[in-house]
Every structure is written in C-alpha cells, then in structure tokens.
Design a protein around this motif. Sequence first.
Motif, mmCIF file in Angstrom:
data_model
loop_
_atom_site.group_PDB
_atom_site.id
_atom_site.type_symbol
_atom_site.label_atom_id
_atom_site.label_comp_id
_atom_site.label_asym_id
_atom_site.label_seq_id
_atom_site.Cartn_x
_atom_site.Cartn_y
_atom_site.Cartn_z
ATOM 1 N N HIS A 31 67.760 -5.257 37.749
ATOM 2 C CA HIS A 31 68.213 -3.937 37.322
ATOM 3 C C HIS A 31 69.727 -3.768 37.323
ATOM 4 C CE1 HIS A 31 64.048 -3.283 38.880
ATOM 5 N NE2 HIS A 31 63.951 -2.570 37.777
ATOM 6 N N CYS A 32 70.462 -4.783 37.714
ATOM 7 C CA CYS A 32 71.919 -4.659 37.769
ATOM 8 C C CYS A 32 72.568 -5.841 37.058
ATOM 9 C CB CYS A 32 72.416 -4.594 39.218
ATOM 10 S SG CYS A 32 71.701 -3.252 40.179
ATOM 11 N N ASP A 44 65.292 -7.330 42.983
ATOM 12 C CA ASP A 44 65.473 -6.004 42.392
ATOM 13 C C ASP A 44 66.883 -5.837 41.833
ATOM 14 O OD1 ASP A 44 64.444 -3.146 42.069
ATOM 15 O OD2 ASP A 44 66.246 -2.812 43.271
#
Length: 215
Positions: A143-144, A139
């Motif tokens: 998303h980062c 994740d």
Amino acid sequence: MVGVIIGSKRIGINPDNVATPIAASFGDLITLAILACLSQGLYECIELYPYVSYLVCLFFLGLTPLWVVVSSRNPASRILLYTGWEPIITAMVISSIGGLILDTTVSDPNMVGMIVYTPVMNGIGGNLVAIQSSRIATDLHLHCSPRQVPEDRRSCYNPCRTFCGSGANHRSAQVLLLLVVPGHLIFLYTIHLMKGSTSPTPVFITFFLAAALLQ
C-alpha cells in the motif's frame, strides 16, 4: 523458504503467518547442524594439526571482502551494507546478554530446571513478533511506495494503540496476543510429559505467563 511460500499459497495460507517462523527455525537447525559437524571435525584434528582452526578462521575472514564486493554490485543489497549493521549488532548484543543470564541460571543449582523453559519463552515470543513484523512489512509493501511511509505510521505505536485499534495490523496483533497464554500452556504441559522430574508449580506458571505476556 521458496517452497514454504509456494506451498502456503497453494493451500490458501497467508505466507506471513508461517514463512518467517519456519525460516527462523530451519535457520537455527541448519546452523546448529553445521556448527556441530565443524566442531566435531576440528576437535578430532586439533591434536594432530593445531593450526587447522586458525586456518578456518582466516579462510572465512578472507571471504568477507569478496561478499562485500558481490553485495555492492546489487542495488537491492548495496543499501544493506550501510544500514543493515545496526539491527544485526543489536541482536548480537541482546543474544550475548541472554547467554550470560542463561549461564548464571545454569550454574545455580536451585535453577537448573529453568534451562528447559528458556527456548519456549524465546521461541514463542520471537515467532509471534516475527509474524507481526512480516505482516506489517507486507502491508507497507502493498500500500505504500518505496521510501514513502504514511504520516500516521511514522511514529512508534504505544501498546494501547496497537492492541486497541481496528485496522488489519491491529487485529493480527490482538490475535497473536491471545495465542500467548494457550501456546505457552501447551508447551509447558509437553515439557512436563517429556521430563517428569520438571513439574512447574502454580506460582511458577503464573509468573511465567506474566513474563510471556509482558514480553
């Protein structure tokens, strides 16, 4: 490992849910197989050639600088030479402490049967945590940006926030927590079928499940 990920994608399974536990299991299995073969070979040679074991140790110690040089040439692995030691050493210390506790348990005649349940306790807990860690890492990767962590994820989550939240990682933590009790019950019943002499009492099952949930 690559085959597990490709196979998971083809049949529509999230690799985070299967790749890490399978990799850990195969790693343990392969390590034990290699250790057993080498130990058998050294045991057969040690009487005629007592220096063989020392040569093997020196050989692997001599390979260490070579792997350091090879790893330092890759930017992705170079950082692990500086930051990867803490978790490895911590895991070794924890494993050593666990080994001492297990040795104490085995030497006690009143707790001989406990050794059968040790892999279950360690295996299920470790695999569930590995799945959750893999999902969190994926994740963050999706998303980062590299080395950029959102403000709300920089602090350590307390258990209430982890299991009572509504995000994707919170839901997976809730599902994994729900798998603890039925998973342990299945393995306890399997051990009972395989070893009829090992019959857990209700008190033992209660404390065993409580320890598993606390873990």
